[in-house]
Design an enzyme around this catalytic site. Structure first.
Site, PDB file in Angstrom:
ATOM      1  N   GLU A   1       0.810  -1.213   0.000  1.00 16.83           N
ATOM      2  CA  GLU A   1       0.000   0.000   0.000  1.00 16.83           C
ATOM      3  C   GLU A   1       0.848   1.269   0.000  1.00 16.83           C
ATOM      4  OE1 GLU A   1      -0.561  -2.627   1.906  1.00 16.83           O
ATOM      5  OE2 GLU A   1      -2.574  -3.287   1.340  1.00 16.83           O
TER       6      GLU A   1
ATOM      7  N   HIS B   1     -11.767  -4.803   8.802  1.00 14.12           N
ATOM      8  CA  HIS B   1     -12.197  -4.665   7.423  1.00 14.12           C
ATOM      9  C   HIS B   1     -13.516  -3.884   7.353  1.00 14.12           C
ATOM     10  CE1 HIS B   1      -9.200  -7.785   6.891  1.00 14.12           C
ATOM     11  NE2 HIS B   1      -9.295  -7.678   5.601  1.00 14.12           N
TER      12      HIS B   1
END
Lengths: 332, 331
Positions: free
Chosen positions: A60, A129
């Site tokens: 990321e 999440h």
């Protein structure tokens, strides 16, 4: 015009901007050959080719860093960070490089990148999440935060984000991907809220999935004789405080409904704004957010975690009947 | 100090007299610049902190001299040398050090945040791996735009333990990006010997990813230049990134508050014998017969130049908060 799913509105915006401007590129994890874990980006790789739409490693920080550098050097990169929770791994480049570049460089160059991410809870994904990353970004000058609630806005705002010369974080609520709605060829203006239901008794402000909950709450309230005005913020930075203030001055009451931890969120920011700029108009001002705890997994726990339509309606009725019993028989 | 050396990429790498003198002069400018910054710091004119490049001059000068117009460099918080070697003028850089409106970033950036887009300096970054990300991203654009531009990232050996290093080297190698990673290994990660906190050899890391990698004597400007020439040509030809580990040493502390007591006995003296300026002087004398007096005169000329630069910087205006028209976003 036929209604299309939110996910397809996002894809169409990407597709059209990739076709319109060759400086647009798109990369991220599983977005190319696989078409994205939420099936948002199917077909883009096949249509626009591996040079402009490509998969990356689970990196990321490299994704946000490559977006920064390529944006300064003349591209308009769109990158995907699969879940908003993973944004933490990308933040150094986003905050210390992209967000500051326009100012630190003395306005030599800006950073026209878009970072897309799927956010929000209600899907039983658990604490890591399901988060809303907005509070991590809200206090960072130099980043725009766009958060659509409908397919039409998803498309029109994503196109605007891609054409914007500044770093834009574009947040897509996971629970909205399958909703359907009309889309247009319009390119929206970032930083403008919209009044999605008019009313005279209370202003309810929200964003993303929360807008749908507030509209449902407004129906419940209407049945009780309370006319709620509902505002969809659409952008969280910069905030369209004008629209919020105009409505609040009309209704004299404001409720902000935020999916995200109560402490440090944008609901508090909006309340600060109305206190600062419209105190004399206020009969009441409050917020409903999620508890200052991680998002739980177990379905009954997760369902109880969020402000849904009934809770929003109950909260309004409860507050409005405390001092002045507008609605006969309303529960406190 | 725009480099005469910059236009010579296609020519022979064999040292010639004029080019050698130019490289020496560039290094001397960086040395004098850093000495001037230190002096101005002690006089309260340079604020916050500074990280000087003293002793490492051959790295930036050796690498940047082989770059073309359109190539990009990303430097570090120890970035005065990177900035000067990429063509930022000493005056605009000094003005920035002093927080003046005439600085390269109008005084908004300061020592650790120098940006000069027109000169191809995407920036010097206060987070150590930031340069790696910046150069990797620039290389994405260069490849996409088909301009055959090359990006160079300078960073220290301490960065080899940061996520930026591992993520971006992999990213660049998978995409075969035109980027040259220049790891300036000065042995100390801030105050700590790098080997105390690092497993294995740094160069083994890019090698494990299949990245072409080379170690070079970072105090010999010609050795650095030769390695950079190969690396840049490789990257420009589309064959992917190259990693250079430039072995060097800083003669000053990590930052202005660091007396560098962690140095090993005699270490600084041994490295001072390999001062890049001395190495270059010896070569100029031996290969081209340049007399020491000429080089002393060149040194004096550079020092006088830097004195003028400092004087002008001191006289330059501060930005005025009352009239600063900063906007959060580009309209």
């Amino acid at each position: 015009m036929s209604d299309i799913e939110f996910r397809h509105a996002v894809r169409d915006a990407l597709d059209e901007e990739l076709a319109r401007d060759e400086s647009v590129i798109f990369f991220g994890e599983d977005i190319a050959a696989a078409g994205g874990v939420f099936a948002v980006t199917t077909g883009l790789y096949e249509k626009h080719g591996p040079d402009r739409v490509f998969d990356t490693a689970i990196s990321e920080l490299a994704i946000s860093g490559a977006a920064f550098g390529s944006a300064v050097a003349g591209l308009r990169p769109v990158v995907e960070v699969m879940f908003g929770d993973f944004l933490l791994l990308a933040l150094d480049s986003l905050i210390n490089q992209s967000a500051k570049y326009w100012y630190l460089s003395n306005e030599q160059a800006s950073v026209p990148l878009v970072l897309r991410s799927a956010v929000g809870g209600g899907g039983r994904f658990g604490a890591i999440h399901s988060q809303m990353p907005i509070t991590w970004l809200l206090g960072v000058p130099g980043i725009k935060i766009v958060c659509p609630s409908t397919p039409g806005d998803a498309k029109a705002l994503l196109k605007a984000a891609i054409r914007d010369d500044n770093p834009v974080v574009f947040l897509e609520h996971k629970r909205l991907y399958s909703i359907k709605g009309p889309v247009t060829e319009e390119v929206a203006e970032i930083g403008k809220a919209s009044v999605v239901r008019e009313g005279s008794d209370v202003t309810i402000v929200s964003a993303m999935k929360g807008v749908h909950d507030c509209l449902a709450a407004a129906e419940i309230l209407a049945a009780q004789g309370v006319q709620a005005e509902v505002i969809d913020l659409r952008t969280l930075r910069p905030l369209d405080t004008d629209t919020v203030l105009t409505s609040t001055k009309k209704t004299n009451r404001i409720l902000v409904v935020e999916e995200g931890p109560e402490t440090g969120g944008w609901a508090g920011e909006i309340l600060a704004c109305v206190v600062d700029q419209a105190l004399e108009h206020l009969d009441d001002a409050w917020r409903l957010a999620t508890p200052d705890r991680p998002v739980p997994y177990s379905p009954p726990l997760e369902d109880a975690f969020y402000p849904d339509a009934q809770k929003i309606a109950d909260s309004v009725l409860g507050r409005m009947t405390q001092g002045e019993p507008l609605i006969a028989g309303a529960a406190r | 100090m725009t480099s005469k050396a910059a236009v010579k990429e296609s020519e022979s790498t064999a040292p010639d007299r004029e080019l050698s003198l130019d490289l020496y002069r560039q290094m001397r400018v960086i040395r004098s610049f850093e000495e001037t910054v230190q002096a101005l710091f002690l006089r309260g004119q340079v604020h916050g902190t500074t990280h000087l490049y003293t002793g490492q001059e051959a790295g930036a000068v050796g690498v940047c001299g082989v770059l073309r117009e359109g190539d990009w460099v990303a430097g570090t918080y120890r970035g005065h040398g990177h900035s000067l070697a990429k063509g930022v003028t000493a005056q605009r850089l000094m003005d920035e050090m002093l927080g003046r409106s005439t600085g390269v970033c109008g005084g908004r950036g300061g020592s650790m945040n120098v940006i000069d887009v027109e000169r191809g300096l995407i920036g010097c970054f206060g987070i150590i791996g930031g340069s790696i990300a910046a150069a990797t991203g620039v290389a994405v654009a260069a490849k996409q735009q088909g301009r055959q531009a090359v990006a160079v990232a300078f960073f220290g050996e301490g960065t080899s333990n940061q996520a930026y290093f591992h993520e971006c080297l992999n990213f660049a190698q998978v995409l075969k990006l035109p980027v040259v990673f220049v790891c300036e290994n000065n042995l100390y990660m801030e105050f700590t010997p790098i080997e105390d906190v690092t497993a294995g050899e740094i160069i083994a890391r890019p090698q494990a990813m299949g990245i072409r990698s080379e170690q070079v004597d970072g105090n010999d400007v010609w050795a650095v230049r030769a390695a950079a020439e190969d690396a840049v040509a490789h990257a420009r030809s589309g064959q992917g990134p190259v990693f250079i580990e430039s072995l060097t040493y800083r003669f000053v502390g990590h930052s202005r508050s660091d007396p560098a007591r962690y140095r090993k006995e005699g270490e600084l003296d041994r490295w001072r014998e390999r001062d890049p300026l001395l190495v270059a002087r010896a070569r100029l004398s031996e290969e081209f017969g340049v007399p020491a007096e000429s080089l002393d005169a060149l040194d004096a000329e550079v020092e006088a130049e830097l004195e003028l630069v400092a004087e002008r910087a001191m006289a330059a205006p501060y930005p005025d908060p009352a009239t600063e028209m900063a906007s959060e976003f580009k309209a």
